[in-house]
Design an enzyme around this catalytic site. Structure first.
Site, PDB file in Angstrom:
ATOM      1  N   SER A 163       0.823  -1.200   0.000  1.00 56.23           N
ATOM      2  CA  SER A 163       0.000   0.000   0.000  1.00 56.23           C
ATOM      3  C   SER A 163       0.868   1.264   0.000  1.00 56.23           C
ATOM      4  CB  SER A 163      -0.955  -0.042   1.198  1.00 56.23           C
ATOM      5  OG  SER A 163      -2.009   0.868   1.040  1.00 56.23           O
ATOM      6  N   ASP A 374      -8.307  -6.047  -5.718  1.00 59.39           N
ATOM      7  CA  ASP A 374      -8.036  -4.824  -4.965  1.00 59.39           C
ATOM      8  C   ASP A 374      -8.660  -3.639  -5.695  1.00 59.39           C
ATOM      9  OD1 ASP A 374      -7.041  -2.996  -3.164  1.00 59.39           O
ATOM     10  OD2 ASP A 374      -4.982  -3.078  -3.905  1.00 59.39           O
ATOM     11  N   HIS A 433      -6.322  -6.444  -1.560  1.00 59.77           N
ATOM     12  CA  HIS A 433      -5.204  -5.586  -1.175  1.00 59.77           C
ATOM     13  C   HIS A 433      -4.160  -6.348  -0.367  1.00 59.77           C
ATOM     14  CE1 HIS A 433      -3.498  -1.591  -0.757  1.00 59.77           C
ATOM     15  NE2 HIS A 433      -3.418  -1.720   0.550  1.00 59.77           N
TER      16      HIS A 433
END
Length: 456
Positions: A163, A374, A433
């Protein structure tokens, strides 16, 4: 007094180092774990935790690797989330993790930047304002750890990020490379790995609307509103209005949540599970204070239920704090630091494509991996920023065919892989994610290939 002497004797036995009255490092009796604080700047203290793998294989031709895991947020705790929810030896219930990445490497978790998790500053004005400031602190920490430990210097270091951690990873990669070249840092950089990374915010916000429209999660009206805010963000970034762009990003998340009936930004096949109180706060435009991590279904099931199975807040402030012994009494562990996020809001929407280009030009191995479902760092956006690279090898990379990847004897396609020279890309099917959590088998195989781990 007798108990104090016994305690100090235990610390000396465990190899504690002192600076004044501050305990800086501690290790278990068998040396399998070490942890401590490094004062990266006056009154700024960064916490680290190193696990040495019980699966280590010593090979002269392939040295055993070390993975430095960097969490996102910014302000999310890698010592907590990445460790106990994704790749560490134990899960959040302190049960052994079958697919721990210790099977392929030693693991170094850091609460980065200072102010995150167990890391702290004695003055809030010392919180970092930029990714480069965070990289400088991390380089200081790595230098102090590696330069004083010859055994660490034997292992190549792989910086693996998730991220927003990807932005930290590329700035750190450049900082570390520079320190190595100047002979200020004794280590070999094995590579930089960008997992579902927030490298180009502009490309991601432009990907959200079209992707969700194709998935029937937005209608034409929702798409039009989404694209209009994305266009506003583009113009704000062009004008250097980075804080305004961060505010518009938060507004866009709110608009998408409302028009999609709260799609989960970390897995677009799910609902986020947002409660009415969260939505109400969003309506009041307190967007910045509500990180997407807060209302993802991956996290809310335990975040607001202290004491339930798998609750990180209770775990890290309870048995883990007691185990570590050196966490200052005033420090309370939180999964996400809003103060860290707020201090970085001027850098939050800045791209780091140029830094990836520099790493590639320097010959550093760069690997990108992305989960299929994601949304926050959608594959569509990742592919868009990759095509903006100025690296000379890009045309050859784009022209290569993908290779399907599998797990063991299971011939069901788990993903695809493409590589040219020092750029590699993994498409991971069925993952959102948090790739190591959603697809642990293929993630472990992937990291073994990236690090060229000699593990069997």
């Amino acid at each position: 007094m007798e108990k104090l002497c016994e305690f100090l004797a235990t610390l000396v036995f465990l190899g504690i180092l002192f600076h004044g009255e501050m305990v800086s490092a501690l290790r278990t009796k068998d040396g399998s774990e070490e942890w401590g604080y490094v004062q990266v700047r006056p009154k700024a203290h960064m916490f680290w935790w190193l696990y040495r793998s019980p699966y280590r294989v010593d090979s002269p031709s392939k040295p055993w690797p070390i993975i430095l895991w960097l969490q996102g947020g910014p302000g999310s705790s890698g010592v907590g989330f990445g460790n106990f929810k994704e790749i560490g030896p134990l899960d959040a219930n302190l049960k052994p993790r079958n697919f721990t990445w210790l099977r392929k490497a030693d693991l170094l978790f850091v609460d980065n930047p200072v102010g995150t998790g167990y890391s702290f500053v004695e003055d809030s004005r010392l919180l970092v304002k930029t990714d480069k400031e965070a990289a400088t602190d991390l380089t200081t920490l790595i230098t102090k750890l590696f330069n004083s430990d010859h055994s660490l210097q034997k292992s190549p270091l792989f910086i693996v990020a998730e991220s927003y951690g990807g932005k930290f990873a590329v700035t750190l990669g450049l900082s570390v490379t520079k320190a190595i070249q100047k002979r200020k840092l004794k280590l070999k950089l094995g590579g930089v790995v960008l997992g579902d990374s927030w490298i180009s915010p502009e490309d991601f916000v432009f990907s959200w609307g079209p992707l969700l429209k194709d998935l029937s999660r937005l209608d034409d009206k929702g798409l039009q509103i989404s694209n209009s805010i994305a266009e506003r963000i583009k113009q704000q970034l062009k004008a250097g209005q980075f804080v305004n762009a961060t505010n518009s990003w938060s507004e866009l998340e709110y608009v998408i949540s409302i028009n999609s009936n709260s799609v989960d930004f970390y897995n677009f096949l799910l609902d986020s599970g947002s409660d009415s109180a969260t939505v109400s706060r969003m309506k009041l435009k307190l967007f910045k204070e509500i990180s997407m991590r807060r209302y993802s279904k991956h996290l809310t099931s335990t975040r607001y239920s202290p004491g339930v199975s798998g609750d990180l807040y209770s775990l890290l402030n309870g048995v883990i704090t007691k185990k570590l012994k050196i966490i200052p009494e005033k420090i309370r562990w939180f999964e996400q630091s809003d103060n860290v996020f707020t201090n970085l809001e001027g850098d939050f929407m800045k791209p780091r494509i140029a830094e990836v280009d520099k790493l590639l030009a320097l010959g550093v191995n760069v690997t990108v991996y992305n989960g299929q479902v994601d949304l926050i760092c959608a594959t569509k956006g990742t592919e868009a920023w990759l095509k903006k690279l100025k690296w000379a090898g890009l045309p050859n990379f784009l022209g290569k065919d993908r290779t399907p990847i599998f797990c063991g004897s299971d011939r069901k396609t788990k993903g695809f892989f493409k590589s040219y020279k020092n750029l590699n890309f993994y498409w991971i099917l069925g993952a959102g994610h948090f790739v190591p959590t959603d697809q642990p088998c293929i993630a472990l195989n992937m990291v073994g290939a990236i690090t060229q781990s000699p593990a069997v």
